[in-house]
Scaffold this active site. Structure first.
Site, PDB file in Angstrom:
ATOM      1  N   GLY A 122       0.760  -1.245   0.000  1.00 59.81           N
ATOM      2  CA  GLY A 122       0.000   0.000   0.000  1.00 59.81           C
ATOM      3  C   GLY A 122       0.787   1.288   0.000  1.00 59.81           C
ATOM      4  O   GLY A 122       0.199   2.355  -0.200  1.00 59.81           O
ATOM      5  N   PRO A 176       4.835  -4.974  -0.658  1.00 57.18           N
ATOM      6  CA  PRO A 176       4.763  -3.817  -1.550  1.00 57.18           C
ATOM      7  C   PRO A 176       4.675  -4.249  -3.009  1.00 57.18           C
ATOM      8  O   PRO A 176       5.313  -5.219  -3.416  1.00 57.18           O
ATOM      9  CB  PRO A 176       6.092  -3.096  -1.290  1.00 57.18           C
ATOM     10  N   GLY A 177       3.864  -3.536  -3.759  1.00 53.97           N
ATOM     11  CA  GLY A 177       3.804  -3.752  -5.199  1.00 53.97           C
ATOM     12  C   GLY A 177       4.265  -2.476  -5.881  1.00 53.97           C
ATOM     13  O   GLY A 177       5.393  -2.357  -6.363  1.00 53.97           O
ATOM     14  N   ARG A 178       3.395  -1.467  -5.833  1.00 49.91           N
ATOM     15  CA  ARG A 178       3.652  -0.186  -6.495  1.00 49.91           C
ATOM     16  C   ARG A 178       4.985   0.429  -6.067  1.00 49.91           C
ATOM     17  O   ARG A 178       5.737   0.933  -6.887  1.00 49.91           O
ATOM     18  CB  ARG A 178       2.519   0.771  -6.130  1.00 49.91           C
ATOM     19  N   TYR A 195      -9.279   5.239 -12.467  1.00 50.61           N
ATOM     20  CA  TYR A 195      -9.180   5.957 -11.186  1.00 50.61           C
ATOM     21  C   TYR A 195      -8.970   7.461 -11.377  1.00 50.61           C
ATOM     22  O   TYR A 195      -8.636   8.153 -10.419  1.00 50.61           O
ATOM     23  CB  TYR A 195      -7.994   5.445 -10.354  1.00 50.61           C
ATOM     24  N   CYS A 217     -12.742   3.218 -29.155  1.00 49.27           N
ATOM     25  CA  CYS A 217     -14.061   3.832 -29.359  1.00 49.27           C
ATOM     26  C   CYS A 217     -14.796   4.085 -28.066  1.00 49.27           C
ATOM     27  O   CYS A 217     -15.864   3.510 -27.825  1.00 49.27           O
ATOM     28  CB  CYS A 217     -14.909   2.904 -30.213  1.00 49.27           C
ATOM     29  N   GLU A 218     -14.246   4.881 -27.215  1.00 46.50           N
ATOM     30  CA  GLU A 218     -14.925   5.257 -25.973  1.00 46.50           C
ATOM     31  C   GLU A 218     -14.405   6.621 -25.576  1.00 46.50           C
ATOM     32  O   GLU A 218     -13.203   6.883 -25.690  1.00 46.50           O
ATOM     33  CB  GLU A 218     -14.555   4.307 -24.822  1.00 46.50           C
TER      34      GLU A 218
HETATM   35  N1  LLP Z   1      -1.256  -7.004  -0.778  1.00 45.41           N
HETATM   36  C1  LLP Z   1      -2.552  -7.171  -1.101  1.00 45.41           C
HETATM   37  C2  LLP Z   1      -3.341  -8.161  -0.367  1.00 45.41           C
HETATM   38  C3  LLP Z   1      -3.119  -6.401  -2.119  1.00 45.41           C
HETATM   39  O1  LLP Z   1      -4.402  -6.571  -2.430  1.00 45.41           O
HETATM   40  C4  LLP Z   1      -2.331  -5.458  -2.805  1.00 45.41           C
HETATM   41  C5  LLP Z   1      -2.895  -4.628  -3.886  1.00 45.41           C
HETATM   42  C6  LLP Z   1      -0.976  -5.336  -2.434  1.00 45.41           C
HETATM   43  C7  LLP Z   1      -0.474  -6.120  -1.413  1.00 45.41           C
HETATM   44  C8  LLP Z   1      -0.047  -4.358  -3.107  1.00 45.41           C
HETATM   45  O2  LLP Z   1      -0.456  -3.059  -2.950  1.00 45.41           O
HETATM   46  P1  LLP Z   1       0.529  -1.878  -3.396  1.00 45.41           P
HETATM   47  O3  LLP Z   1       1.766  -1.967  -2.549  1.00 45.41           O
HETATM   48  O4  LLP Z   1       0.846  -2.067  -4.816  1.00 45.41           O
HETATM   49  O5  LLP Z   1      -0.259  -0.655  -3.139  1.00 45.41           O
HETATM   50  N2  LLP Z   1      -4.835  -1.292  -9.731  1.00 45.41           N
HETATM   51  C9  LLP Z   1      -4.722  -0.317  -8.664  1.00 45.41           C
HETATM   52  C10 LLP Z   1      -4.099  -0.886  -7.426  1.00 45.41           C
HETATM   53  C11 LLP Z   1      -4.814  -2.115  -6.895  1.00 45.41           C
HETATM   54  C12 LLP Z   1      -4.149  -2.712  -5.702  1.00 45.41           C
HETATM   55  C13 LLP Z   1      -4.718  -4.048  -5.378  1.00 45.41           C
HETATM   56  N3  LLP Z   1      -4.100  -4.703  -4.265  1.00 45.41           N
HETATM   57  C14 LLP Z   1      -3.965   0.901  -9.206  1.00 45.41           C
HETATM   58  O6  LLP Z   1      -3.587   0.903 -10.375  1.00 45.41           O
HETATM   59  O7  LLP Z   1      -3.791   1.865  -8.481  1.00 45.41           O
END
Ligand code: LLP
Length: 414
Positions: A224, A259-261, A301, A326-327
């Site tokens: 997050g 972490p992802g993002r 978003y 086309c949107e």
């Molecule tokens: N852990 C869980 C259980 C999650 O559901 C997620 C993201 C993460 C970790 C990683 O979150 P991050 O560190 O990346 O914030 N498509 C959206 C974001 C969706 C996130 C879904 N879950 C966007 O483009 O902003």
């Protein structure tokens, strides 16, 4: 290699990732948690390219997965099974079975019904399923509602009382071993307070579970942490870790964070070329060869990805940067100041390494973009651009069977 050369060599739309930037981000979060045992489980939904996952595997990362497909990607890319966790509100029986067969670290359970299914399947397989429970702390992460997950109105996790009952059930089952506790309140979080509050709430629960002799080993704080797309004040890894560590005082648990993002977002850009410019009345549009199918975030978003160009700043005016789909929702930027653009000019959308390619689609029969990675100055193609053939191959074969069976029915009836 500069972006113009990359665009020329690999064509556009093109995703480009800087693997060295990913390393820096990974090291910074690892370093922030160094006071405690910790495991960083990269949330591979952010960018699921095998080469990106492999790079993180070499750095020592684990993986947070949300489908059995992601579990398979993680293992295929070289993440050891004991660092793989599997979350998600809707795991099918087959997915649960496969995850248990693969013997990953644990499954994150998100409902009582799921816990019963896991117990049943583990029993069938004569296995003990290691689990963690995702607790919904009912805390507002103060982010976009579509990516906010920690309130009771969201589908995720179970509330604290329910979680307690589930842990007791799990402890008493010979087929379940509860080893973790988990929360994840949302994505692109830019304020520390909600994370602090959630961590404290879940730490309290962990204390009471340990008192009930539930032998927890992992405290999983989810992902997050936000990044700076425009002028957001973001959370530093140090402050983030301190907030988590503070709540963990007196608890001897290994921290997992997902972490992802934060790991991949800033590493990536989307390169695209201008096709045309046009005016509808007073309104200026720059039409590019990338579209919402390539980068969904602005449409979904209203997210802002800064756009860079290589022209002089003279005579700029506001325009919408739109794709060929086309949107009217097909835009990558709204009301940005750009100079006059010509066909073939390059535009660079920043911070597109997370939830860019991984959310892309073939809508309007548009082949998905190619992906390249830069590592130590070397460029590597990590995903070919899809071709029309790739997109229709399966349907074409099935269509032929369809036509053939129609023909044979006609012959039999005639
Ligand atoms: N852990 C869980 C259980 C999650 O559901 C997620 C993201 C993460 C970790 C990683 O979150 P991050 O560190 O990346 O914030 N498509 C959206 C974001 C969706 C996130 C879904 N879950 C966007 O483009 O902003």
């Amino acid at each position: 290699m500069d972006y113009n050369t990359l665009a020329y060599t690999y064509q556009t739309p093109l995703y480009v990732y800087d693997l060295d930037k990913i390393s820096t981000q990974f090291e910074s979060i690892k370093e922030a948690f160094k006071a405690r045992k910790s495991l960083i489980c990269y949330a591979i939904k952010a960018n699921s390219n095998l080469s990106v996952i492999h790079h993180l595997a070499l750095l020592g990362s684990g993986a947070d997965c949300v489908s059995i497909g992601e579990v398979k990607r993680a293992l295929m890319a070289g993440i050891p099974k004991y660092k793989v966790i599997f979350s998600g509100v809707g795991k099918s029986d087959d997915a649960i079975r496969e995850a248990l067969k693969e013997d990953i670290l644990f499954l994150n359970i998100e409902s009582e019904a799921e816990l019963s299914r896991v117990e049943c399947i583990a029993k069938e397989m004569s296995k003990v399923a290691r689990i963690s429970i995702r607790v919904n702390p009912n805390i507002d992460a103060k982010t976009h509602p579509y990516i906010s997950t920690g309130l009771h109105e969201n589908k995720f996790g179970v509330d604290i009382d329910q979680a307690k009952a589930m842990y007791i059930f799990a402890k008493n089952s010979p087929f379940i071993e509860p080893i973790g506790i988990h929360f994840h309140i949302g994505s692109q979080i830019t304020e520390l307070e909600p994370i602090k509050q959630a961590a404290q709430k879940i730490a309290q629960l962990a204390h009471s579970l340990l008192a009930l002799k539930i032998d927890l080993k992992f405290f999983d704080v989810g992902g997050g942490v936000g990044i700076r797309y425009t002028d957001e004040q973001t959370i530093t890894p140090y402050d983030y870790a301190q907030a988590v560590l503070e709540s963990l005082r007196g608890l001897d648990l290994t921290i997992i964070c997902e972490p992802g993002r934060f790991l991949v977002g800033e590493s990536g850009v989307l390169l695209t070329k201008v096709l045309y410019e046009k005016y509808n009345g007073q309104k200026r549009f720059v039409i590019i060869d990338a579209a919402m199918n390539d980068l969904m975030r602005p449409t979904l978003y209203h997210a802002t990805h800064q756009v860079r160009h290589y022209k002089s700043e003279q005579n700029t005016s506001l325009c919408d940067v739109v794709g060929p789909i086309c949107e009217s929702s097909d835009f990558l930027a709204k009301q940005v100041a750009l100079p006059p653009m010509e066909s073939g000019d390059l535009l660079v959308f920043e911070n597109a390494g997370a939830y860019g390619y991984s959310m892309s689609s073939q809508y309007n029969t548009r082949p998905r973009a190619a992906e390249v990675a830069i590592h130590n100055g070397e460029v590597r193609l990590i995903k070919h651009r899809e071709t029309f053939e790739d997109m229709v191959q399966d349907e074409k074969t099935l269509l032929q069977t369809f036509i053939d069976s129609d023909k044979s029915n006609e012959t039999n009836n005639g």
